[in-house]
Enzyme design. Structure first.
Site, short mmCIF file in Angstrom:
data_model
loop_
_atom_site.label_atom_id
_atom_site.label_comp_id
_atom_site.label_asym_id
_atom_site.label_seq_id
_atom_site.Cartn_x
_atom_site.Cartn_y
_atom_site.Cartn_z
N ASP A 231 72.02 115.64 -21.12
CA ASP A 231 71.05 114.72 -21.15
C ASP A 231 71.49 113.23 -20.62
O ASP A 231 72.37 112.60 -21.05
CB ASP A 231 70.64 114.58 -22.36
CG ASP A 231 69.41 113.65 -22.68
OD1 ASP A 231 68.26 114.00 -21.94
OD2 ASP A 231 69.40 112.74 -23.42
N GLU A 291 71.47 116.29 -15.93
CA GLU A 291 70.50 115.53 -15.54
C GLU A 291 70.76 114.11 -15.03
O GLU A 291 70.93 113.25 -15.37
CB GLU A 291 69.45 115.04 -16.98
CG GLU A 291 68.33 114.51 -16.67
CD GLU A 291 67.52 113.78 -17.80
OE1 GLU A 291 66.36 113.33 -17.57
OE2 GLU A 291 68.26 112.93 -18.52
C1 GLC Z 1 66.39 112.54 -21.07
C2 GLC Z 1 65.18 113.74 -21.64
C3 GLC Z 1 63.84 112.92 -22.07
C4 GLC Z 1 64.30 111.86 -23.09
C5 GLC Z 1 65.44 110.93 -22.74
C6 GLC Z 1 66.15 110.04 -23.83
O1 GLC Z 1 65.64 111.76 -19.79
O2 GLC Z 1 64.91 114.46 -20.66
O3 GLC Z 1 63.08 113.60 -22.44
O4 GLC Z 1 63.25 111.22 -23.60
O5 GLC Z 1 66.62 111.74 -21.86
O6 GLC Z 1 66.97 111.18 -24.56
#
Ligand code: GLC
Length: 568
Positions: A231, A291
């Protein structure tokens, strides 16, 4: 508005007539030496919204387990579960207060083990979401950190004095709106939080943080997970001098000044951590999915690692920046992903973005377009990650009143930005009460489209989006050209039809996607590529007229899919 389909619009599915499905086979179809994650189809599950076994309105792990048969039959090989660790749920699990457990709302660690074992029996792997950049402000590390300037965990987070009275240390803006610093009166300093104030950033310059977080991954490997989705991995490091970010013109969607995140995004130090995290993953035959919000092929390439020793599957979100059906733009983005030399990772939707059904749909041909988009990202060279409900044509169901908004981003961004609730609504299983998701009150309202778009009804309709996905995924699993073939773009100046070959040894699959609302006639000349026309076989098409196997003049109806196979 959704166009009603007619009985004559049945799919032509030559493949399913002539070949048995490969569901439930004992071994993956991987060719020798191919890592499992290159042939796997991943499926993202937002656990609150997938299946509720306790009927309290919130999905849970047993609910997921009860749907493994569905996932297997669909053609899913690996599930990514968004965070199900104990959490105050400020950001619905992305604020973790204990990395080594399961939130009671989702079940127990024993339920998790049970799920992993049941999935394993079906040859489905599970990957966890690793919230690596920040914790909850209720995590014991942070509670200790904030308790005094000399506490054991003080340096596990980013604490600084303000610039002057009432002024944060610099101009960094939170992705969730407002300044990225919060003053804490207990010790008279500010802490840094890229996301919500309840999500303080970890200090990855502290080796103790790295050790503790790597141990988290070891803990879950012991519990049988096959990897992690990392993440917010762009954001691990901050400039040690905390320099101000350059300010740009205008405001962002949260109403804050736009800045260039030069000093808190994608710092080179990220890569050192990723290499070490990858070593731990390699010891466990595991995959790291990133991500990764990159802006160029060069940035994406860096995430694979100079020696292919960082993230195996960095998601290519540049692909999602093509927010309309545009053959030239998709062609350009695919070329860009291919140019990195890495194994691409394609997504068209997730829990942070408007559903693909809405983003690409034109309001009149939405179902055809949903199939077209499936035929695109599930036939490209690379690993696709599906988002639950995409296979049904689930749509957004955005809140209409501020008081109904659950997502913290929606609360801050309202009314300009309504947040992410709309794409996180419960999975639509049946056309019965609450779409078969729960007998309680669902935590988010079900999208009204569930009456038609649900697993039960679509399973009985050979023309449904779900059946299209099933056939496509079955093809993908058994066809070496779709699994491993090169990507060879065709007719590159055609502005309406995106077409390409997946070429593997003496075989190839041709994919032609009419991205326009008008009839297109296309000529494919494959003689230079060495393919004879004699042995063309239609694999899958949404054409209503009989499919043409003479490739010098193929007529493609609006938004149609045409897939054929050749061999030399
Ligand atoms: C990432 C997740 C998102 C979350 C953020 C903070 O972007 O995909 O849903 O709010 O991280 O953890």
């Amino acid at each position: 508005m959704i166009r009603e389909r007619t009985a004559s619009a049945l799919l032509t599915l030559t493949f399913c007539v002539t070949s048995p499905f490969v569901f439930g086979q004992a071994k993956p179809v991987d060719a020798a030496g191919q890592p499992w994650w290159q042939h796997a189809v991943f499926y993202e599950i937002y656990p609150r919204s997938f299946a509720d076994s306790k009927h309290n309105g919130i999905g849970d792990l047993r609910g997921i387990e009860s749907k493994l048969g569905y996932l297997k039959q669909l053609g899913v090989d690996a599930i990514w579960i968004t965070p199900c660790y104990p959490s105050p749920q400020v950001d619905f699990g992305y604020d973790v207060s204990d990395y080594d457990n399961i939130d009671p709302m989702y079940g127990t660690l024993a339920d998790f083990d049970h799920l992993v074992n049941s999935a394993k029996k079906k040859h489905i792997r599970i990957i966890m979401d690793f919230v690596i950049n920040h914790t909850s402000d209720q995590h014991p590390w942070f509670l200790d950190s904030k308790s005094s300037r000399t506490s054991t965990h003080r340096d596990w987070y980013i604490w600084r004095d303000g610039k002057g009275s009432g002024e944060p240390p610099n101009n960094w803006i939170s992705g969730f709106g407002g300044p990225a610093w919060k003053f804490d009166p207990t010790t008279g300093q500010y802490y840094y939080h890229y996301f919500a104030t309840a999500q303080p950033d970890l200090n990855w310059r502290n080796p103790a943080v790295e050790q503790a977080m790597f141990d988290v991954t070891r803990f879950w490997y012991k519990h049988g997970v096959s990897g992690f989705r990392l993440d917010a991995v762009d954001l691990l490091f901050e400039d040690p001098e905390l320099r101000d970010n350059p300010v740009l013109d205008g405001k962002n969607e949260m109403g804050d000044p736009k800045t260039l995140e030069k000093y808190n995004d994608k710092l080179p130090e990220n890569h050192e951590v990723l290499r070490r995290l990858r070593s731990v993953a390699d010891e466990n035959n595991a995959v790291l999915v990133g991500e990764t919000y990159t802006d160029s092929a060069a940035e994406l390439k860096e995430y694979y690692g100079a020696q292919n020793d960082e993230i195996q599957l960095p998601m290519d979100f540049m692909f999602c920046t093509v927010n309309k059906l545009s053959a030239p733009e998709f062609r350009r983005q695919i070329a860009l992903a291919e140019s990195t030399g890495g194994w691409p990772t394609y997504v068209i939707g997730n829990h942070d973005m408007e559903r693909s059904y809405v983003r690409y749909g034109d309001g009149r041909h939405d179902d055809e377009i949903a199939k077209l988009m499936a035929a695109l990202y599930l036939t490209l060279r690379g690993t696709p990650i599906m988002y639950y409900g995409e296979e049904l044509g689930m749509t957004n169901n955005d809140p209409t009143r501020k008081e109904d908004v659950k997502d913290p981003m929606g609360v801050t961004g309202w009314p300009a930005y309504k947040g992410r609730d709309g794409e996180r609504t419960p999975m639509q299983w049946t056309d019965g009460p609450n779409a078969g998701f729960t007998r309680g009150t669902p935590w988010l309202p079900i999208a009204p489209s569930y009456k038609k778009y649900n697993v039960q009804s679509e399973s009985q309709d050979p023309d449904s989006i779900l059946e299209f996905y099933r056939h496509l995924l079955a093809l993908r699993h058994r066809d070496p050209a779709l699994l491993e073939g090169d990507y060879v773009p065709l007719n590159e100046d055609n502005a309406s039809v995106l077409s390409y070959l997946r070429r593997y040894r003496n075989e190839a699959v041709l994919v032609a996607l009419n991205m326009s609302g008008s009839m297109q006639t296309v000529n494919f000349d494959l003689t230079q590529l060495g393919f004879s026309r004699a042995r063309v076989k239609v694999l899958l098409t949404t054409l209503q007229s009989p499919p043409n196997t003479r490739l010098e003049k193929v007529s493609l109806e609006p938004f149609s899919v045409y897939m054929v196979r050749f061999s030399k």
